[in-house]
Design an enzyme around this catalytic site. Sequence first.
Site, PDB file in Angstrom:
ATOM      1  N   GLY A 182     117.561  64.747 -26.478  1.00 17.93           N
ATOM      2  CA  GLY A 182     119.106  64.116 -26.516  1.00 17.93           C
ATOM      3  C   GLY A 182     119.354  64.256 -27.851  1.00 17.93           C
ATOM      4  N   CYS A 183     120.659  63.793 -28.019  1.00 13.47           N
ATOM      5  CA  CYS A 183     121.430  64.349 -29.289  1.00 13.47           C
ATOM      6  C   CYS A 183     122.681  63.463 -29.598  1.00 13.47           C
ATOM      7  CB  CYS A 183     121.989  65.727 -28.902  1.00 13.47           C
ATOM      8  SG  CYS A 183     120.831  66.995 -28.466  1.00 13.47           S
ATOM      9  N   ALA A 184     122.870  63.789 -30.804  1.00  6.84           N
ATOM     10  CA  ALA A 184     124.279  63.373 -31.242  1.00  6.84           C
ATOM     11  C   ALA A 184     125.378  64.436 -31.684  1.00  6.84           C
ATOM     12  CB  ALA A 184     124.143  62.268 -32.691  1.00  6.84           C
TER      13      ALA A 184
END
Lengths: 152, 500, 364
Positions: free
Chosen positions: C12-14
């Site tokens: 998952g990420c930003a």
Amino acid sequence: MKRVYAREEFCAGCKLCEVHCAVAHSEYPDDIIKAFLKQKVKPTPRVLVEENQPISFALQCRHCDDAPCTKACISGAMQKDPLTGVVINDESRCVGCWTCILVCPFGAVQRDAGGHKVASKCDLCSTNGGLPVCVQNCPNDALVFTDELWGR
Amino acid sequence: MTLSLSTPDFLIERNRDRCINCRVCVRQCANEAHIWDEEEQRVKSDDALCVDCQRCVTLCPTHALTIRKYPLEFRENANWSANAIKAIYKQAESGGILLTGMGNDQPYPIFWDHLLLNASQVTNPSIDPLREPMELKTFLGRKPEKLMMRDGKLVEDMPPQLELEVPIMFSAMSYGSISLNAIKSLAAAAEKTGIMYNTGEGGLHKDLYKYGKNTIVQVASGRFGVHPQYLEAGAAIEIKIGQGAKPGIGGHLPGEKVGLEVSQTRMIPEGTDAISPAPHHDIYSIEDLRQLIYSLKEATQYRKPVGVKIAAVHNIAAIASGIARAGADIIAIDGFRGGTGAAPLRTRDNVGLPIELALAAVDSRLREEGIRNQVSLVIGGSIRNSADIVKAIALGADAVYIGTAALISLGCHLCQKCNTGKCNWGIATQNPQLVKRLNPEIGAERAANLISAWEHEIKELLGGMGINAIESLRGNRLMLRGIGLSDRELSILGVMAAGE
Amino acid sequence: MLREGQVRIPSGCAISGIMNKRGEVFSGQDIIKSIALMHDRSNGLGGGFAAYGIYPDYPEHYAFHLYYEEQAAKEKTEQKLNSLFHVAESGKIPTRRVSSIRQAPLAWRYFVRPKPESLLEDESEDELVVRTVMHINSQIKGAFVVSSGQNMGAFKGVGFPEDMGEYFRLEEYKGNIWLAHGRFPTNTPGWWGGAHPFTLLDWSIVHNGEISSYGANKRYLEMFGYRLTMQTDTEAITYAFDLLLRKQNVPLDIAIATLAAPFWRDIERMDPERQKLFKTVRAVYGSLLLNGPFSIILGSNKGIVALNDRLKLRSLVAASQGDFLYVASEESAIREICPNPERVWAPRGGEPVIGLFEEGGNLV
Ligand code: SF4
Ligand code: SF4
Ligand code: SF4
Ligand code: SF4
């Protein structure tokens, strides 16, 4: 009125219609085995499969608009219901003279094999209120119950 | 005639407490295994005639019947099975080739059952097909490598494509091998569900022209019923080279099945045997195939995709690559479990390849050669359920053909007696009395129901994987893991082992 | 433990991106602040930046950013670069000591021009660069090309993105586009090359999500000669854009309609001509459809494109203020650096946010 029509091209000649008709009009309408094995006389079907293979189709009373059997009946047992159009034989009044059998152009009236001397014919299962059992139990949709003038 | 050594295969058990002697079974068994005993006024049976098609069992109104494997045992022998011994008895009597119907029934591995599908957990969401669109639309045909566009407009049209709402088609079954009512059922089901059915090599009956846009017309070695109008009538043309049940073998429709309508449709005299030669006698090599492909394209003004159907055999990857290069738009590969109306038993049971391996090998090869887009891949040969389809597409198929499964939906009980012409279910027969038993309205509804049921299941499985369009599954072998397979098999299938 | 490329690692990420549409440059401070606000969307196992317009002295040179794990790799790589290119300048990428950053590889950069004789028949300079990148990444053990575009560079590694920014002293650079990425991998071997953004030529991609179509995308791209060594979605997306936009000259809107294709039910409602176009796009490029949740920002020397998957399964917010365009996983990450933008919106699934430099119109 709604009538049962045969679709000859799909009749498999199995005569399940006859079997179920016989049961429905037997002493054990809910138990096929008792109807055949316990009832003293073999139940009679009111539908007959005519066959000359590969041709076969089921035939029962056409409930004619102008029914000759009702006219011929000497006791007034054979009546066409003015509301539903169903031709019904009131077995309590039938004396078993078999004039109806004589006049029916389709051969759809028979002697009752049950021993009492009455004429036996299709009542469109009008007492059960639903689909006639022959139509219900035909495995190949070779019988339809409809208003339309089938095949004409 | 001397004594036959054959013993019954099946035992007919009638529960006398239930049997009402209605004779429905007698009327329904075309093999005449049930007999009305006039004297005893009751039904009896001859086990030796029963083929376990279960028509009588299904229609018996009192459920009085059971069919069992005949309990007679030969002396136990791990080498000589009962089947092996009985086959010899039969051949010793007949001196002939053993014939059979339907697909290979031997216990070879079924690779579908050694493949497991993936599903999303936490790191990406699964998708609920009831809430979100789930797209199965599939195009079959040659795809250009790139889109040519100028000023935001397409410079040229796509080559002709078959458009399927679900990536399933009914495989080739000819009029002759199956009844007109069976074909009508499939054609109408195909129309209803937006897929295709295939005429097989039997030509196109006049009543079927109206299903043209859902029809693939086949051109096989016998060229039965092939004429310009026929080629124009379908949405695509398929050249049949072989079929999984009998690779390398032609076809033989005995004269007794060639009645008036079959004869008119196939354009052969009534009552004559219809013999499809083993090879096309104008195709002895790949260049010849190319010529036929282009002849058919010319004949139809390049408006229809032309496919080639082959049986899965050892060198399948190279053969498929050759067919792609010969100009086919679709390659259909039939695995060794594919069904048939009639085949020599030994061929059916011993020749060919499992479709799973053939598919994986072909898809990998076409990709290595960079020509996978030039051709669509359709596979068949015993797709049994929607999970098999999902696995096939993940391995690399564009769509699947179903034949046996389609017939089962119409009532087939896999008795494997299609070659006898006495199919009690009105499917593999031309006997009008038997054909009547299959009402195409019911057949169409059942076959269409099967397609919609599988469509729903495919959507569920896709949603579980977090995929909402079938194209994202195609060739996506990461969605598969192998279980109980050797390293070699895993590498041919191009999948990782479960747990990896 | 298997490293990125040998195994597929879901994460998952930003993401965050800023661009100045007039091409005016600004320091890396803002992007660091923006991505730092979304600290909790990453877990310290990967962070990185892509910056454009940062090498005005070498606008025509390909800027190769390289990571080396061993001296031998550096020698082999330099041999390769020297044989194919004129190297105008090379040197260590400046870093500063940051306590949380450990096991950093040697980071080196080269400004190069292709030697004309290196080009194969019909090969463009870009293709030579791609070939070189593929060669180094797959053949030279211990060497990894972080970026290779003109007047741009990527800076990334194992750590929180804000620490990475500090480590690479990004506040000292001035660029006209900044993209940032903070990563939350489910597990990681701690390989710097595996961090994002992923780049090729001047394409760079930061991406949040896990695409379930990866296997289909990968095998399609491989047919066009791409080698997907990283096994990451970002790599696949980058190559997909490269194939469509650079190699096949497909217009940007069609490339977008390929990756985030409109649904068939929407296509059915289009006018006949568009219907045919989109039908063709889906039939031909179906294997490039990105399925599953993603939000991406694609950067190039022409501008940026931000895009969501067609179901909008990942967050993406955009805002504009004057000449500035902002996109980020969270609105707060924009407001952190631009408290009162003129316009803030959440683009719909499959609907791109496109920012192009005013003077140089087209992404292709
Ligand atoms: S049940 Fe139906 S198929 Fe069977 S004989 Fe009667 S009409 Fe014919
Ligand atoms: S169909 Fe069933 S009940 Fe009727 S005769 Fe046969 S076994 Fe007996
Ligand atoms: S062949 Fe079929 S219909 Fe005949 S007895 Fe056996 S199972 Fe019944
Ligand atoms: S099609 Fe008929 S004969 Fe052939 S296997 Fe099925 S039921 Fe038996």
